[in-house]
Motif scaffolding. Structure first.
Motif, PDB file in Angstrom:
ATOM      1  N   ASP A  16      42.797  36.916  34.357  1.00  0.00           N
ATOM      2  CA  ASP A  16      42.185  38.236  34.544  1.00  0.00           C
ATOM      3  C   ASP A  16      42.906  39.030  35.627  1.00  0.00           C
TER       4      ASP A  16
ATOM      5  N   GLU B 265      44.667  42.587  34.985  1.00  0.00           N
ATOM      6  CA  GLU B 265      44.320  43.782  35.762  1.00  0.00           C
ATOM      7  C   GLU B 265      45.558  44.402  36.385  1.00  0.00           C
TER       8      GLU B 265
ATOM      9  N   TRP C 208      35.115  44.907  30.408  1.00  0.00           N
ATOM     10  CA  TRP C 208      35.701  44.676  31.728  1.00  0.00           C
ATOM     11  C   TRP C 208      34.706  45.004  32.840  1.00  0.00           C
TER      12      TRP C 208
ATOM     13  N   ARG D   1      32.388  42.138  33.346  1.00  0.00           N
ATOM     14  CA  ARG D   1      33.024  41.025  34.043  1.00  0.00           C
ATOM     15  C   ARG D   1      33.187  41.314  35.527  1.00  0.00           C
TER      16      ARG D   1
END
Length: 368
Positions: A341, A345, A361, A364
């Motif tokens: 992740d 990003e 997103w 999360r």
């Protein structure tokens, strides 16, 4: 972020995974012997000391607060980058909020589902466990003024230089698109959230810069010399500088040994943990030998193992990590998911913040 080739993206992901997993392996190797003397370690495990995981916290391969805080550091950095797209940009605030979520794992039985800010990491039940957390970390993030952001002008715990400030600093070095001076500064500003002594926060800045150098494809030696150059520009750098120079001197002094490590200190304070971790990474023949060297001494074995693992993992990538140690590592799936992740990003953030993926997103990594 400039456009990267597929090979560059794969290399970056390997180094991020290597850094986080390597640190966790070193942490877990030291977890079962953290408070034992070298004499007791050798008496219990043989003249070589531990050669693999020993039980800690009810199982083999358990990680400690070191890995817990690294995970929440990464979570905070991801949220900071998401927030930047909305025009708000102050990473220490997001990292501070992440550390407050970590502090909740040290007092709560499990995730409070009423909290909208937890995100997926804060709902990982296995993280709700006390693994000998540092007192400065706890005191800096609890109490009636826990929400106050420590700053360089008004740090939390101004006299503390415990290793809890440096053992969580490696993720800042994975911001490879940043300039080294900015990486150093961010690590410093996020260290004073709990540790205000200059040696504590400068040691964290130094580790971040060394990780940054190797994550960009440089050598450990280049990273150390860059860290020394940046330290020289800071007031009160003498203890941290002396510790790093001591690590370099130890490399030249002869064959690596536990006794040579103990001449650098025990690792309970930041500059000693940094020196031991750097020394073991510099003399390592391979990742496993470096990690075993880093934990077999009288001192803070899990933190020195974690620092060495962060460095060797960032240097060599995930495929260099010992598979037998990876197989038993607690939280391996969480570490991999968070690593990926972080890479998503940094490399593809704008694509994740809009359209159909925006909601996914945001769930999360929710930001206020």
């Amino acid at each position: 972020m400039p456009l990267w080739s597929r090979a560059q993206q794969q290399d970056f992901r390997s180094r991020v995974r290597g850094c986080l997993l390597g640190g966790a392996i070193g942490d877990a190797l030291g977890a079962g012997i953290e408070f034992e003397s070298l004499e007791k370690i050798r008496a219990a495990h043989g003249p070589q000391g531990v050669t693999g995981y020993v039980p800690a916290y009810g199982r083999r391969g358990s990680v400690t607060d070191d890995t817990q805080m690294v995970l929440f550091t990464v979570d905070g950095l991801i949220r900071a980058h998401i927030r930047r797209d909305g025009g708000s940009w102050h990473p220490p605030t997001d990292v501070h909020q992440a550390y407050l979520r970590w502090a909740a794992t040290q007092r709560d039985w499990g995730p409070d589902e009423r909290r909208a800010d937890l995100g997926w990491l804060g709902r990982e039940e296995w993280l709700y466990a006390q693994r000998a957390p540092g007192q400065a970390c706890l005191s800096g993030l609890t109490g009636p003024d826990a929400e106050r952001l420590g700053t360089l002008d008004a740090p939390r715990n101004p006299h503390s230089k415990g290793c809890g400030t440096v053992m969580r600093a490696a993720p800042f070095g994975l911001l490879v698109a940043w300039e080294p001076g900015l990486v150093f500064q961010l690590a410093v500003e996020c260290s004073v959230l709990t540790h205000g002594h200059p040696t504590g926060y400068l040691a964290a800045g130094a580790l971040a810069v060394i990780v940054h150098a190797v994550a960009r494809g440089g050598t450990l030696e280049e990273g150390v010399h860059l860290a020394l150059a940046l330290l020289s520009e800071r007031p009160s750098h003498e203890e941290t500088t002396a510790a790093l120079r001591g690590a370099l001197d130890a490399v030249r002094a002869g064959e690596p040994s536990a006794e040579r490590i103990e001449a650098l200190g025990e690792g309970w304070v930041a500059e000693e943990a940094l020196a031991i971790g750097v020394y073991c990474a510099l003399v390592a023949h391979d990742v496993k030998s470096g990690l075993l060297l880093a934990v077999n001494h009288s001192g803070d074995s899990d933190s020195t193992g974690a620092i060495c693992g962060n460095l060797l993992g960032a240097l060599h990538g995930e495929t260099a990590l010992p598979p037998t140690l990876l197989a038993e590592l607690e939280g391996r799936g969480t570490l991999l998911e968070l690593s990926d992740d972080f890479v998503l990003e940094l490399l593809h953030g704008p694509e994740l913040h809009g359209g159909e993926l925006r909601t996914v997103w945001a769930e999360r990594y929710p930001i206020a």
